[in-house]
Design a protein around this motif. Structure first.
Motif, PDB file in Angstrom:
ATOM      1  N   VAL A 155      23.390  91.812 -32.226  1.00 44.07           N
ATOM      2  CA  VAL A 155      23.711  91.195 -30.940  1.00 44.07           C
ATOM      3  C   VAL A 155      24.467  89.899 -31.168  1.00 44.07           C
ATOM      4  CG1 VAL A 155      22.790  90.319 -28.756  1.00 44.07           C
ATOM      5  CG2 VAL A 155      21.578  92.138 -29.978  1.00 44.07           C
ATOM      6  N   ALA A 156      25.585  89.741 -30.459  1.00 42.38           N
ATOM      7  CA  ALA A 156      26.330  88.481 -30.485  1.00 42.38           C
ATOM      8  C   ALA A 156      26.073  87.745 -29.179  1.00 42.38           C
ATOM      9  CB  ALA A 156      27.824  88.745 -30.649  1.00 42.38           C
ATOM     10  N   ILE A 157      25.781  86.464 -29.292  1.00 38.94           N
ATOM     11  CA  ILE A 157      25.527  85.627 -28.120  1.00 38.94           C
ATOM     12  C   ILE A 157      26.550  84.505 -28.118  1.00 38.94           C
ATOM     13  CG2 ILE A 157      23.874  84.149 -26.919  1.00 38.94           C
ATOM     14  CD1 ILE A 157      21.661  85.599 -28.508  1.00 38.94           C
TER      15      ILE A 157
ATOM     16  N   HIS B  41      15.816  91.894 -34.191  1.00 35.76           N
ATOM     17  CA  HIS B  41      17.231  92.207 -34.050  1.00 35.76           C
ATOM     18  C   HIS B  41      18.061  91.218 -34.877  1.00 35.76           C
ATOM     19  CE1 HIS B  41      16.398  95.148 -30.995  1.00 35.76           C
ATOM     20  NE2 HIS B  41      15.751  94.261 -30.264  1.00 35.76           N
ATOM     21  N   GLU B  42      19.270  91.638 -35.203  1.00 36.91           N
ATOM     22  CA  GLU B  42      20.200  90.781 -35.940  1.00 36.91           C
ATOM     23  C   GLU B  42      21.034  90.014 -34.918  1.00 36.91           C
ATOM     24  OE1 GLU B  42      23.829  91.245 -39.212  1.00 36.91           O
ATOM     25  OE2 GLU B  42      22.579  92.963 -38.658  1.00 36.91           O
ATOM     26  N   VAL B  43      21.056  88.691 -35.037  1.00 39.63           N
ATOM     27  CA  VAL B  43      21.668  87.850 -33.998  1.00 39.63           C
ATOM     28  C   VAL B  43      22.767  86.978 -34.589  1.00 39.63           C
ATOM     29  CG1 VAL B  43      21.276  85.992 -32.320  1.00 39.63           C
ATOM     30  CG2 VAL B  43      19.568  87.801 -32.611  1.00 39.63           C
TER      31      VAL B  43
ATOM     32  N   THR C 103      34.971  86.896 -36.177  1.00 34.82           N
ATOM     33  CA  THR C 103      33.514  86.984 -36.048  1.00 34.82           C
ATOM     34  C   THR C 103      32.952  88.364 -36.370  1.00 34.82           C
ATOM     35  OG1 THR C 103      33.569  87.641 -33.707  1.00 34.82           O
ATOM     36  CG2 THR C 103      33.633  85.270 -34.187  1.00 34.82           C
ATOM     37  N   GLY C 104      33.822  89.393 -36.426  1.00 34.13           N
ATOM     38  CA  GLY C 104      33.324  90.750 -36.626  1.00 34.13           C
ATOM     39  C   GLY C 104      32.640  91.301 -35.393  1.00 34.13           C
ATOM     40  N   LEU C 105      33.156  90.917 -34.227  1.00 33.90           N
ATOM     41  CA  LEU C 105      32.530  91.314 -32.968  1.00 33.90           C
ATOM     42  C   LEU C 105      32.488  92.834 -32.786  1.00 33.90           C
ATOM     43  CD1 LEU C 105      31.412  89.411 -30.713  1.00 33.90           C
ATOM     44  CD2 LEU C 105      33.444  89.983 -29.384  1.00 33.90           C
ATOM     45  N   GLU C 106      33.456  93.517 -33.378  1.00 35.26           N
ATOM     46  CA  GLU C 106      33.510  94.977 -33.233  1.00 35.26           C
ATOM     47  C   GLU C 106      32.321  95.674 -33.880  1.00 35.26           C
ATOM     48  OE1 GLU C 106      35.441  93.871 -37.068  1.00 35.26           O
ATOM     49  OE2 GLU C 106      35.594  93.160 -34.984  1.00 35.26           O
ATOM     50  N   GLN C 107      31.576  94.973 -34.723  1.00 33.83           N
ATOM     51  CA  GLN C 107      30.405  95.556 -35.368  1.00 33.83           C
ATOM     52  C   GLN C 107      29.128  95.388 -34.541  1.00 33.83           C
ATOM     53  OE1 GLN C 107      30.110  93.931 -39.337  1.00 33.83           O
ATOM     54  NE2 GLN C 107      32.314  94.096 -39.674  1.00 33.83           N
ATOM     55  N   CYS C 108      29.229  94.685 -33.427  1.00 36.69           N
ATOM     56  CA  CYS C 108      28.047  94.399 -32.617  1.00 36.69           C
ATOM     57  C   CYS C 108      27.734  95.545 -31.655  1.00 36.69           C
ATOM     58  CB  CYS C 108      28.248  93.114 -31.818  1.00 36.69           C
ATOM     59  SG  CYS C 108      28.343  91.638 -32.855  1.00 36.69           S
ATOM     60  N   ASP C 109      26.454  95.743 -31.411  1.00 39.08           N
ATOM     61  CA  ASP C 109      25.998  96.735 -30.433  1.00 39.08           C
ATOM     62  C   ASP C 109      25.979  96.157 -29.025  1.00 39.08           C
ATOM     63  OD1 ASP C 109      25.162  98.860 -32.398  1.00 39.08           O
ATOM     64  OD2 ASP C 109      23.868  97.221 -33.067  1.00 39.08           O
ATOM     65  N   VAL C 110      25.728  94.865 -28.935  1.00 42.02           N
ATOM     66  CA  VAL C 110      25.641  94.184 -27.637  1.00 42.02           C
ATOM     67  C   VAL C 110      26.279  92.810 -27.761  1.00 42.02           C
ATOM     68  CG1 VAL C 110      24.106  93.316 -25.811  1.00 42.02           C
ATOM     69  CG2 VAL C 110      23.463  95.356 -27.105  1.00 42.02           C
TER      70      VAL C 110
END
Length: 217
Positions: free
Chosen positions: A3-5, A24-26, A60-67
């Motif tokens: 998850v990216a916040i 979860h991985e944040v 940031t590698g946002l494409e690897q995030c689920d949410v």
């Protein structure tokens, strides 16, 4: 789940702590360097980046995030991030914070938002839920036009003693939970309804009026 916040203020940090507690991985994304404080939440990955700039997000590698959770205090920034996360990075699910309720109408799929969370609206809904009997109260808007709604059956309801299967629900409505006193009941077809029951439904917005009539007949 990864998850990216975006936004490492009080809201973003609180969400991060809760997600980390649930294993979860944040990743926390923060635009202001003075707000990047890895020691504050050591279990998270901290990234100094502007969530509104595509070039900045690419690192940031946002494409690897689920949410992705757009949790900044700026509605414009949350909308831009939601759109970029969906269209440029293909993130499967985007949750966005609504700071000003007047902007809530913007937070929909056209801006890449799957779930919009408006704190003022949620608080108002909880107040309504606490004092309203017999009417439909919208608690939360879910993705694709579905809402989480609640109805408290009056003590004199005609449904008292009738099984759940006798509740004639319109299309695109599901009864998910019955709250009765301190109990959480997963409804079964033969479970009897009682006055004072709090019924939680997931319902398409266009059939809410039909649902209201169904539980108040």
């Amino acid at each position: 789940m990864k998850v990216a916040i975006a936004g490492a203020g009080a809201v973003g940090r609180s969400i991060a702590r809760e997600l980390l507690r649930n294993a979860h991985e944040v990743m926390l994304i923060e635009r202001k360097p003075e707000h990047v404080e890895p020691d504050a939440i050591p279990g998270a990955t901290w990234v100094h980046a502007d969530a509104c700039e595509l070039s900045s997000l690419e690192s940031t590698g946002l494409e690897q995030c689920d949410v992705v959770i757009a949790a900044t205090g700026d509605d414009k920034a949350n909308l831009v991030l939601s759109l970029l996360a969906t269209t440029e990075f293909g993130v499967p699910r985007v949750v966005a914070r609504v700071n000003d309720p007047r902007n809530e109408w913007l937070f929909d799929e056209s801006w890449g938002v799957d779930v919009a969370v408006s704190t003022p609206r949620m608080l108002a809904a909880l107040v309504e839920e606490a004092v309203t009997v017999g009417d439909l109260v919208r608690l939360m808007t879910l993705r694709k036009g579905a809402n989480l709604v609640e109805v408290t059956l009056p003590d004199t309801t005609a449904l008292a003693g009738k099984p759940v299967r006798k509740l004639e629900l319109p299309r695109d409505v599901a009864l998910v939970t019955i709250l009765r006193g301190g109990r959480v009941i997963v409804p079964q077809p033969d479970d009897p309804l009682e006055g004072g029951d709090e019924l939680l439904f997931v319902a398409a917005e266009e059939v809410e009026d039909e649902l209201r009539r169904a539980v108040n007949r």
